[in-house]
Design an enzyme around this catalytic site. Structure first.
Site, PDB file in Angstrom:
ATOM      1  CG  LEU A   1      -1.815  -1.202   1.405  1.00 59.99           C
ATOM      2  CD1 LEU A   1      -2.853  -0.927   2.488  1.00 59.99           C
ATOM      3  CD2 LEU A   1      -2.498  -1.591   0.104  1.00 59.99           C
TER       4      LEU A   1
ATOM      5  N   GLY B   1       1.162  -5.123   1.386  1.00 63.67           N
ATOM      6  CA  GLY B   1       0.112  -5.203   0.374  1.00 63.67           C
ATOM      7  C   GLY B   1       0.549  -5.906  -0.908  1.00 63.67           C
TER       8      GLY B   1
ATOM      9  CG  ASN C   1       6.542  -5.248   5.793  1.00 70.30           C
ATOM     10  OD1 ASN C   1       5.542  -5.383   5.114  1.00 70.30           O
ATOM     11  ND2 ASN C   1       7.365  -4.228   5.654  1.00 70.30           N
ATOM     12  CD  GLU C   2       0.848  -5.596   6.617  1.00 66.85           C
ATOM     13  OE1 GLU C   2       1.621  -6.541   6.888  1.00 66.85           O
ATOM     14  OE2 GLU C   2       0.226  -5.523   5.553  1.00 66.85           O
TER      15      GLU C   2
END
Ligand code: CO8
Length: 260
Positions: free
Chosen positions: A66, A111, A135-136
């Protein structure tokens, strides 16, 4: 075919190759997602199109995930609009009647990893410099339940739990080992391998394969479709928090410094 996305549809094979071409890193902005969804809808409605290969036309990146700038310093309304587009991309991909193959020719965090996980099959270029994963948490944000579910459906509970808590980014060999990708190939064999794999999948009668795919994925899809508005609200509340904005700011600074 548009500026950020190129679609090459081969009428005789029924296979389309969709190349993401949004430099520098194919980040999924609102504009990008909108173009992607328009193209997916066109292909899904075209009875002649049975298979879709997704790849990147950039040299080292499949997709950086994202677009962080869509989540930083934006109004709640704009954040909501963005999130609806992310949902739409996932729903279209995860629900697609086409056979979908990700030809992952570069790094694919967050994303980008999600996009590849929505496909039926993943082939990654065997370059140890490329990484893939959700990996957020490294950004101080949390992968939503449907990101988690998509990963869970692919690699199982234990790997998902560790991967998400630690924000793990896997190199190709590690990704293959846990089943996050299905196959590794040298760069120069990526598209031929994807095409050969596609031929194998397309040998199965569409109808039987589609019903089976839907049987496997419908519970996961339904969870989001029945909770879309709440999920948007949840995202907007979370992402507009001062503490979360601060985390994103720090992460963006880190990306800049790393470059210098
Ligand atoms: N969004 C916006 N800009 C980005 C992004 C991104 N995701 N990734 C990179 N960029 C920018 C960089 O800041 C840099 O900008 P500039 O040229 O202005 O300095 C430019 O793109 C090029 O980046 P690099 O120099 O880092 O390029 P490299 O080829 O060296 O590396 C990578 C490419 C590996 C993709 C690297 O850029 C990277 O690791 N990027 C970060 C990827 C990332 O962590 N993405 C996570 C996004 S969050 C997400 O997808 C899910 C969020 C779910 C939300 C849940 C909340 C509830």
């Amino acid at each position: 075919t548009s500026s950020k996305i190129n679609v090459d549809f081969n009428k005789s094979t029924g296979v389309a190759v969709l190349s993401m071409q949004s430099p520098p890193v194919n980040s999924l902005s609102l504009d990008f997602l909108t173009e992607l969804c328009i193209n997916l809808e066109k292909l899904d409605m075209d009875k002649a199109c049975r298979g879709l290969i997704i790849t990147s036309s950039l040299p080292k990146v499949f997709s950086a995930g994202l677009d962080i700038l869509e989540m930083y310093g934006k109004s709640p309304e704009r954040c909501g609009e963005f999130w609806r587009a992310v949902q739409e991309m996932w729903l279209k991909m995860y629900n697609s009647n086409m056979v979908t193959i990700a030809a992952i020719n570069g790094s694919s965090p967050a994303g980008g990893c999600l996009l590849s996980l929505t496909c039926d099959y993943r082939i990654m270029v065997d370059n140890p410099r490329y990484t893939i994963g959700l990996n957020e948490t490294l950004l101080g944000i949390v992968a939503p339940f449907w990101f988690k579910d998509t990963m869970l459906n692919t690699v199982g509970h234990r790997h998902t739990e560790m991967a998400l808590e630690l924000g793990l980014l896997y190199n190709p060999a590690e990704a293959l080992k846990i089943g996050l990708v299905d196959q590794l190939v040298p760069q120069d064999q990526l598209l031929t391998t994807a095409t050969e794999t596609m031929t194998k999948w397309l040998a199965i009668p569409d109808h039987a394969r589609q019903i089976t795919k839907s049987m496997m994925r419908k519970p996961t899809v339904d969870k989001l479709t029945s909770n879309r508005e709440a999920d948007i609200q949840n995202f907007v509340n979370f992402i507009t928090k001062d503490s979360i904005q601060k985390s994103l700011h720090m992460y963006l600074e880190m990306l800049k410094k790393r470059k210098a």
